[in-house]
Design a protein around this motif. Structure first.
Motif, mmCIF file in Angstrom:
data_model
loop_
_atom_site.group_PDB
_atom_site.id
_atom_site.type_symbol
_atom_site.label_atom_id
_atom_site.label_comp_id
_atom_site.label_asym_id
_atom_site.label_seq_id
_atom_site.Cartn_x
_atom_site.Cartn_y
_atom_site.Cartn_z
ATOM 1 N N LYS A 152 0.843 -1.194 0.000
ATOM 2 C CA LYS A 152 0.000 0.000 0.000
ATOM 3 C C LYS A 152 0.876 1.240 0.000
ATOM 4 C CE LYS A 152 -3.408 2.313 2.954
ATOM 5 N NZ LYS A 152 -4.157 2.210 4.227
ATOM 6 N N ASN B 77 -1.196 9.548 0.942
ATOM 7 C CA ASN B 77 -2.365 8.691 0.893
ATOM 8 C C ASN B 77 -3.265 9.078 2.058
ATOM 9 O OD1 ASN B 77 -4.201 6.536 1.331
ATOM 10 N ND2 ASN B 77 -2.869 5.171 0.179
ATOM 11 N N GLU B 78 -4.493 9.415 1.757
ATOM 12 C CA GLU B 78 -5.396 9.962 2.771
ATOM 13 C C GLU B 78 -5.680 8.992 3.906
ATOM 14 O OE1 GLU B 78 -8.835 10.942 0.529
ATOM 15 O OE2 GLU B 78 -9.509 8.876 0.335
ATOM 16 N N THR B 79 -5.401 7.713 3.683
ATOM 17 C CA THR B 79 -5.672 6.740 4.745
ATOM 18 C C THR B 79 -4.514 6.616 5.744
ATOM 19 O OG1 THR B 79 -4.747 4.881 3.503
ATOM 20 C CG2 THR B 79 -7.061 5.413 3.117
ATOM 21 N N VAL B 80 -3.394 7.274 5.464
ATOM 22 C CA VAL B 80 -2.235 7.186 6.363
ATOM 23 C C VAL B 80 -2.442 8.111 7.561
ATOM 24 C CG1 VAL B 80 0.242 7.587 6.572
ATOM 25 C CG2 VAL B 80 -0.696 6.597 4.473
#
Lengths: 111, 114
Positions: free
Chosen positions: A44, A57-60
């Motif tokens: 990822k 990455n906005e999910t980090v």
């Protein structure tokens, strides 16, 4: 001559600690990356960075932050480590006409 | 959202056999499709890659087949050898904003039995 080198190779630490992983590339590439590989081997992307732009990455979680002192280095700082951060972290680099080159990874274990 | 779907998750092949790994993608903006090979304790390394203007690319025992209309591509390893045992990742690359980001499939663990 290792093209993309990461240190350390192994990192064991306790929850709540702050740690850093270093990455250096000697390929002259203009873009560097951090990837996270989980226990199921899924890769990822976390960050991509060149001299002009940082893409996150906005999910980090914001506990993770890349720091680039110069074009050949992209370090990863992690604050307040959590159990779920345990994984293998790969640094990589590329340029417009070159494929992605990976380092050999840093296995992070949070206890 | 998984933009590149890879199958199978694991594959066991006898020495000398053909290993086939399949990938499918959704984003029609993808314009470069590499395969990476990863051995234990190492980072993924580029194995072979294809662009969508060709339907097949061969390098030694490794062949990529590409079907643009079906949005599918596959890796064929002919005469598989125990040394080919590794994890294989398909990937796809597209311009995303001002950066080009590689999207990986979930990986296939290949075991070639001697």
């Amino acid at each position: 001559d290792t093209a993309v080198s990461q240190t350390p190779k192994y990192l064991v630490t306790q929850m709540g600690n702050d740690k850093s992983i270093k990455c250096e590339q000697n390929l002259g590439h203009d873009t560097m990356y951090w990837y996270k590989q989980d226990s199921k081997k899924f890769l990822k992307i976390m960050f991509s960075y060149n001299n002009k732009e940082l893409i996150i990455n906005e999910t980090v979680p914001n506990r993770f932050s890349p720091k680039s002192p110069d074009k050949a280095h992209l370090n990863l700082h992690i604050n307040s480590l959590e159990l779920g951060d345990s994984a293998v972290y790969f640094c990589a680099s590329r340029s417009r006409l070159a494929p992605l080159h990976f380092g050999n990874g840093t296995r992070l274990t949070v206890t | 959202q998984q933009q590149v779907k890879q199958s199978p998750q694991s594959l066991i092949v006898q020495k000398g056999g053909i290993s086939i790994i399949n990938c499918a993608y959704e984003n029609t903006a993808f314009d470069y499709f590499p395969w990476y090979q990863q051995f234990p304790g190492k980072g993924p390394a580029l194995l072979i890659a294809i662009r969508p203007d060709v339907s097949e690319k061969k390098e030694g025992r490794f062949t990529i087949s590409f079907n643009k209309s079906a949005k599918q591509f596959s890796l064929h390893i002919m005469d598989s050898q125990p040394g080919d045992s590794a994890t294989y990742f398909c990937a796809a690359l597209a311009v995303s904003g001002s950066a080009r980001q590689l999207t990986f499939g979930s990986g296939t663990q290949l075991t070639v039995l001697p």
